[in-house]
Write a protein that holds these residues in place. Sequence first.
Motif, PDB file in Angstrom:
ATOM      1  N   PRO A 212     -25.300  -2.866 -43.537  1.00  0.00           N
ATOM      2  CA  PRO A 212     -25.298  -1.977 -44.699  1.00  0.00           C
ATOM      3  C   PRO A 212     -25.334  -0.518 -44.267  1.00  0.00           C
ATOM      4  O   PRO A 212     -25.824  -0.172 -43.200  1.00  0.00           O
ATOM      5  N   ARG A 213     -24.801   0.352 -45.139  1.00  0.00           N
ATOM      6  CA  ARG A 213     -24.780   1.780 -44.823  1.00  0.00           C
ATOM      7  C   ARG A 213     -26.206   2.303 -44.702  1.00  0.00           C
ATOM      8  O   ARG A 213     -27.100   1.940 -45.459  1.00  0.00           O
ATOM      9  N   THR A 214     -26.411   3.173 -43.751  1.00  0.00           N
ATOM     10  CA  THR A 214     -27.714   3.786 -43.538  1.00  0.00           C
ATOM     11  C   THR A 214     -27.614   5.272 -43.814  1.00  0.00           C
ATOM     12  O   THR A 214     -26.527   5.859 -43.738  1.00  0.00           O
ATOM     13  N   PRO A 215     -28.743   5.912 -44.162  1.00  0.00           N
ATOM     14  CA  PRO A 215     -28.704   7.352 -44.456  1.00  0.00           C
ATOM     15  C   PRO A 215     -28.162   8.127 -43.265  1.00  0.00           C
ATOM     16  O   PRO A 215     -28.451   7.828 -42.110  1.00  0.00           O
ATOM     17  N   LEU A 216     -27.361   9.164 -43.548  1.00  0.00           N
ATOM     18  CA  LEU A 216     -26.797   9.982 -42.484  1.00  0.00           C
ATOM     19  C   LEU A 216     -27.874  10.866 -41.877  1.00  0.00           C
ATOM     20  O   LEU A 216     -28.752  11.396 -42.569  1.00  0.00           O
ATOM     21  N   THR A 217     -27.817  11.016 -40.577  1.00  0.00           N
ATOM     22  CA  THR A 217     -28.750  11.880 -39.860  1.00  0.00           C
ATOM     23  C   THR A 217     -27.947  12.896 -39.066  1.00  0.00           C
ATOM     24  O   THR A 217     -27.001  12.532 -38.362  1.00  0.00           O
ATOM     25  N   ARG A 218     -28.315  14.168 -39.187  1.00  0.00           N
ATOM     26  CA  ARG A 218     -27.588  15.199 -38.453  1.00  0.00           C
ATOM     27  C   ARG A 218     -27.911  15.099 -36.963  1.00  0.00           C
ATOM     28  O   ARG A 218     -29.079  15.066 -36.588  1.00  0.00           O
ATOM     29  N   VAL A 219     -26.886  15.042 -36.168  1.00  0.00           N
ATOM     30  CA  VAL A 219     -27.054  14.993 -34.716  1.00  0.00           C
ATOM     31  C   VAL A 219     -26.186  16.083 -34.106  1.00  0.00           C
ATOM     32  O   VAL A 219     -25.206  16.544 -34.728  1.00  0.00           O
ATOM     33  N   PRO A 220     -26.537  16.536 -32.902  1.00  0.00           N
ATOM     34  CA  PRO A 220     -25.720  17.579 -32.264  1.00  0.00           C
ATOM     35  C   PRO A 220     -24.293  17.098 -32.063  1.00  0.00           C
ATOM     36  O   PRO A 220     -24.037  15.912 -31.845  1.00  0.00           O
TER      37      PRO A 220
END
Length: 470
Positions: A212-220
């Motif tokens: 299932p889709r997971t919340p987006l997390t900002r990464v470099p």
Amino acid sequence: MIRTLMHCTAPVRATISLRSLRWAHSAPPLPCQPVPDLRKTLTRYLRSLQPLVDDDELESTRELVGDFLRPGGQGEELQRQLHKRAERTDNWLTDWRQECIYLENHLPLPVHSSPAVILPPQEYKDWRGQLRFASKLICGVLDFKAKIESPGGLEELWRGQRLCPDQYYKFFGSCREPGTKRDRVLLHPRSKSHHVTVCKNYQLEGPGLLPPRTPLTRVPSPRKLYFNFPPEIKQHIEQAKQNLDILVSDLDICCFSFPDFGKKFPQRYNMSPGTFLQTCLQLAYYRLHGSLCATNEGVSLRAYHRGRSDVVRCSSPEALEFVQAADDPQKLAEEKLSLLVRAVESQQEATEQVLEGQSVDGAILALRMLCLSSGMALPALFMDTSYAVSSHWKLFTGQVSSPLDCVMCYGPLVPDGYSVCFAPTQDSITVCVSAFHCCEETDAERLSDSLQGALRDVHSLLRSSRSEED
């Protein structure tokens, strides 16, 4: 749609981490692997030769065995040394198997040593979906790595099974260093031992595997790395690439799913699915080549402290009797059925003996290594033709079950051989057969066809017997 190939470099020699030692100290102790009885080992060895060599060769080997076992002889001394080794080591076999199979084998790891796992086909609309799946797959592998490295993580993975964790701690971060007379193994957090290939669209059908889709997390943002290799290194890399391309192109792989039945069918007749499939494979090979060959099936010995793996010898006298009778029009169905049952029971007995630590090949390897380490002359028993024939594994087999629709594949052990990996479910069997194109004697597709025919014929034989009983 895609088909995913996960390529795993076989773990090799490594030291146990401190976390491993702490886990082992707190866990219930596992039994030590027993030392096989020498006389029983060689009796089983002689039995395994019966379908592979002629009567004269067998009689010659019997004489060598008798000389080796005489009171005060070399066998007695080597067995005494093996018991001493078992008393002073955690496991008398594991280190020697790793050394002989992985460290002293200078063949390329791909094909010759490393298995690959083909995962189910996936659906996505564009390259972003392909990239998303690849990312999630890598995350899943790293989550597994984190579980291994966390206290109690293995207990959660095993769900209460009592198995030795030693192999898991070597699963990540081990590699074989090439270019030395005797390979060394590096342990480094950046060592790569797993390769994941997420392919482009294949016209295949199958269930989706994306979580299932997971919340987006900002990464470099990713940063491209540049490598400056001298010309000599570039030349070596290009040569290695060409050699690998040649090796991969030579490997003939044939995978199929057999839908007629699965594990439930042989279980109805009180037969182990694994030994049932092995007997069908013996029939398929005999029909294709007119004889049986040296066959091994890999089994796990992780029920023992620091246990790793060993092999079962699968070409038995009972298997030979059955395959010779299977297509004989003079034999009644009742007799064929009786011979089938005997062949399956013989295979089951051989498997149980290895799982109990009573392996023929493990014991022979230990005796050979003792000779080499102590400077003793190698016994004539291990230099005659029968030993060479019986350890030239033309059929390299295994069974890897999975709750997913996936299959493991690997290359043959010898140039004129096959590998066959079974992945049975309750109602079907997925099989992967491989051989080398360069060998005119072998053909992965023909063995696959012969195996499917053997499965159907043995299925019919068993069903007809039940109909007669009813």
